[in-house]
Enzyme design. Structure first.
Site, short mmCIF file in Angstrom:
data_model
loop_
_atom_site.label_atom_id
_atom_site.label_comp_id
_atom_site.label_asym_id
_atom_site.label_seq_id
_atom_site.Cartn_x
_atom_site.Cartn_y
_atom_site.Cartn_z
N CYS A 9 0.86 -1.19 0.00
CA CYS A 9 0.00 0.00 0.00
C CYS A 9 0.89 1.24 0.00
O CYS A 9 0.64 2.21 -0.71
CB CYS A 9 -0.88 0.03 1.25
N CYS A 19 -36.09 1.61 17.05
CA CYS A 19 -35.18 1.55 18.20
C CYS A 19 -34.31 2.79 18.28
O CYS A 19 -34.25 3.46 19.29
CB CYS A 19 -34.27 0.33 18.12
N HIS A 20 -33.61 3.10 17.17
CA HIS A 20 -32.51 4.05 17.24
C HIS A 20 -32.92 5.52 17.06
O HIS A 20 -32.15 6.40 17.40
CB HIS A 20 -31.43 3.67 16.22
N CYS A 33 -8.39 -2.11 -4.38
CA CYS A 33 -6.98 -1.73 -4.54
C CYS A 33 -6.12 -2.99 -4.64
O CYS A 33 -5.20 -3.06 -5.45
CB CYS A 33 -6.53 -0.89 -3.35
N ARG A 77 -21.96 -5.52 12.40
CA ARG A 77 -22.92 -4.93 13.34
C ARG A 77 -24.33 -4.89 12.73
O ARG A 77 -25.31 -5.23 13.37
CB ARG A 77 -22.44 -3.54 13.74
N CYS A 108 -35.11 -0.16 11.95
CA CYS A 108 -33.96 0.42 12.66
C CYS A 108 -34.42 1.65 13.44
O CYS A 108 -34.04 1.87 14.58
CB CYS A 108 -32.87 0.86 11.69
N CYS A 125 2.35 3.07 -3.28
CA CYS A 125 1.55 4.08 -3.99
C CYS A 125 1.18 5.23 -3.07
O CYS A 125 1.30 6.39 -3.43
CB CYS A 125 0.26 3.47 -4.52
N HIS A 126 0.71 4.89 -1.86
CA HIS A 126 0.11 5.91 -0.99
C HIS A 126 1.10 6.58 -0.05
O HIS A 126 0.74 7.56 0.60
CB HIS A 126 -1.03 5.30 -0.17
N CYS A 166 -27.81 -6.83 13.95
CA CYS A 166 -29.09 -6.19 14.25
C CYS A 166 -30.21 -6.88 13.47
O CYS A 166 -31.30 -7.09 14.00
CB CYS A 166 -29.04 -4.70 13.87
#
Lengths: 256, 106
Positions: free
Chosen positions: A71, A175-176, A109, A213, A172, A74-75, A217
Site C-alpha cells: 500500500c 429503536c434508534h 486496490c 454490526r 432500525c 503508492c500511498h 441487528c
C-alpha cells in the site's frame, strides 16, 4: 395518479422527518457506554483495537500480490495520505457506478493495483488494514459526500432504515430514532451512529466491521441478513454516515 | 508471533513507582465451547505471565479460562536501576512469547 403519488411521497417524507434525530440531539455510542468501557477506549495502551491498528501498520508496508507492491508504495505515509479518507466513506466508485465502503475500497486496490487475492470479510487482515486507515481520521468530522450519483443509494439506505422487517417486525428507526436511551434487556439502546468502526466489541472479544454490526441487528429482529458487501448494506452504511455527518471519528472505538 | 502492546515510561527517577501495562492478542479459547459440527474446541489459553526486571522476577500471574480474549495486565513496580524488563506469556500449546523493553533510571 402521478400527482397522488407525489402527495403520498411528500407525506412519507414529512412522516420520516418527524421521527428524525435533530443534529444537536445526536450522541455517540461512547456516551452510552460505562465509564470502564470509555476508559478502555480513551487509553491507547489499554484499547485492544490498537492491536489491529498495529497489525494494519505492518500490512501497509508489506508487499503483496503478483505486482509485488505494498500500500505504501503508492500511498506513501498513511499519516498524511489517509488523513480524512475514512470520514468520506462509503464513496462513489466511478468504475462500478455505485458506492463502496472502505473494506471494499481496500479489496479493489488489492485486485487492481497489487494483483492480489481479496481479503475475506472480517478477516484479521482486512479489519487491521481498515482500522489502520480509519485511525488516521480519528477526531475528524464525518464528511460523506453529497454527490447526486449517490442519491439512489442514500434513498435506499433511508428507506431500509425506516422499513419494518423480520419476525419481530421492527425497523432500525423504531429503536434508534424513537427509543434510544431506553433499555433493551440489559443494554442501553444507542442512536446507531457509526463513528468508531471498525470497533472492538467486548461481546465479540474482537474487532468487527459496521457490516457485521448491521447483520447482527438484522438477526436480532429475526430478519434474513443481507450478504457482506451487498448493495443494501453499503446503502445503509452510507445513510448512517450521512445521518452522523459532522460527528468525530473514534476508530478504534470500544463498545460493550 | 502474537501482537503485543506494552506501555512503560522510557525513563524514571530512582525509587519512583511506575505503572506497566501489557496487552496481548490471544483467543483465550475456554475449552468449553463446541464448533459448528458439535465437536469440542480444544482449550487454548495463556496460562502464565511473567515479568522480570534485570533478571529478577517482579510480577507473575496465573490465568484461567474465564479470562476474556486479548488479556490486559497492568501492574506497578519501583524503578531501581536502568536495564531491561522482559515480559513472557506462555499458552496451552506451550508456546512462549517474549518481549523486552528498556528503562533508563536517573
Amino acid at each position: 395518479m402521478k400527482r397522488l403519488r407525489s402527495v403520498a411521497l411528500a407525506l412519507i417524507a414529512v412522516f420520516i422527518t418527524a421521527a428524525e434525530l435533530q443534529p444537536e440531539a445526536r450522541r455517540s455510542g461512547y456516551d452510552f457506554a460505562s465509564p470502564e468501557t470509555r476508559a478502555m477506549q480513551d487509553d491507547d495502551t489499554a484499547n485492544p483495537g490498537m492491536l489491529w491498528v498495529g497489525q494494519g501498520e505492518t500490512l501497509w508496508a508489506k508487499k503483496a500480490g503478483a505486482a509485488d507492491k505494498a500500500c505504501a508504495d503508492c500511498h506513501g505515509d498513511a499519516q498524511t495520505s489517509m488523513k480524512g479518507v475514512a470520514a468520506r466513506y462509503p464513496a462513489f466508485d466511478a468504475a462500478l457506478r455505485r458506492p463502496i465502503d472502505l473494506e471494499q475500497r481496500i479489496n479493489r486496490c488489492r485486485a487492481e493495483r497489487q494483483k492480489a487475492e481479496p481479503l475475506a470479510w472480517e478477516s484479521a487482515e482486512l479489519l487491521a488494514l481498515t482500522a489502520f486507515v480509519a485511525y488516521q481520521s480519528r477526531g475528524m468530522p464525518i464528511a460523506v459526500e453529497d454527490k447526486p450519483e449517490l442519491r439512489g443509494a442514500r434513498d435506499l439506505g433511508a428507506e431500509l432504515f425506516h422499513r419494518r422487517e423480520g419476525q419481530l417486525n421492527l425497523s432500525c428507526s423504531q429503536c434508534h430514532n424513537e427509543n434510544w436511551g431506553k433499555r433493551l434487556a440489559g443494554n442501553v439502546i444507542p442512536q446507531a451512529h457509526p463513528t468508531g468502526y471498525p470497533l472492538y466489541r467486548l461481546e465479540w472479544q474482537s474487532l468487527g466491521s459496521l457490516q457485521r454490526r448491521l447483520r447482527n441487528c438484522m438477526t436480532g429482529v429475526r430478519a434474513e441478513p443481507y450478504e457482506y458487501g451487498a448493495p443494501e448494506t453499503v446503502s445503509l452504511e452510507l445513510y448512517l454516515m450521512k445521518r452522523a455527518r459532522g460527528m468525530p471519528i473514534e476508530t478504534p472505538a470500544v463498545r460493550p | 508471533m502474537a501482537r503485543v502492546l506494552i506501555n512503560l515510561p522510557a525513563r524514571a527517577k530512582r525509587g519512583q513507582v511506575i505503572e506497566i501495562k501489557t496487552l496481548i492478542a490471544h483467543p483465550m479459547e475456554t475449552g468449553y465451547r463446541l464448533d459448528g459440527k458439535g465437536a469440542a474446541i480444544r482449550r487454548d489459553i495463556i496460562k502464565r505471565f511473567v515479568c522480570t526486571y534485570n533478571g529478577e522476577e517482579i510480577f507473575q500471574a496465573e490465568l484461567f479460562p474465564a479470562i476474556a480474549a486479548n488479556p490486559f495486565i497492568a501492574f506497578c513496580t519501583v524503578a531501581t536501576e536502568s536495564g531491561e524488563l522482559v515480559f513472557s506469556w506462555t499458552d496451552d500449546p506451550g508456546q512462549t512469547q517474549t518481549e523486552t523493553r528498556h528503562i533508563a533510571v536517573e
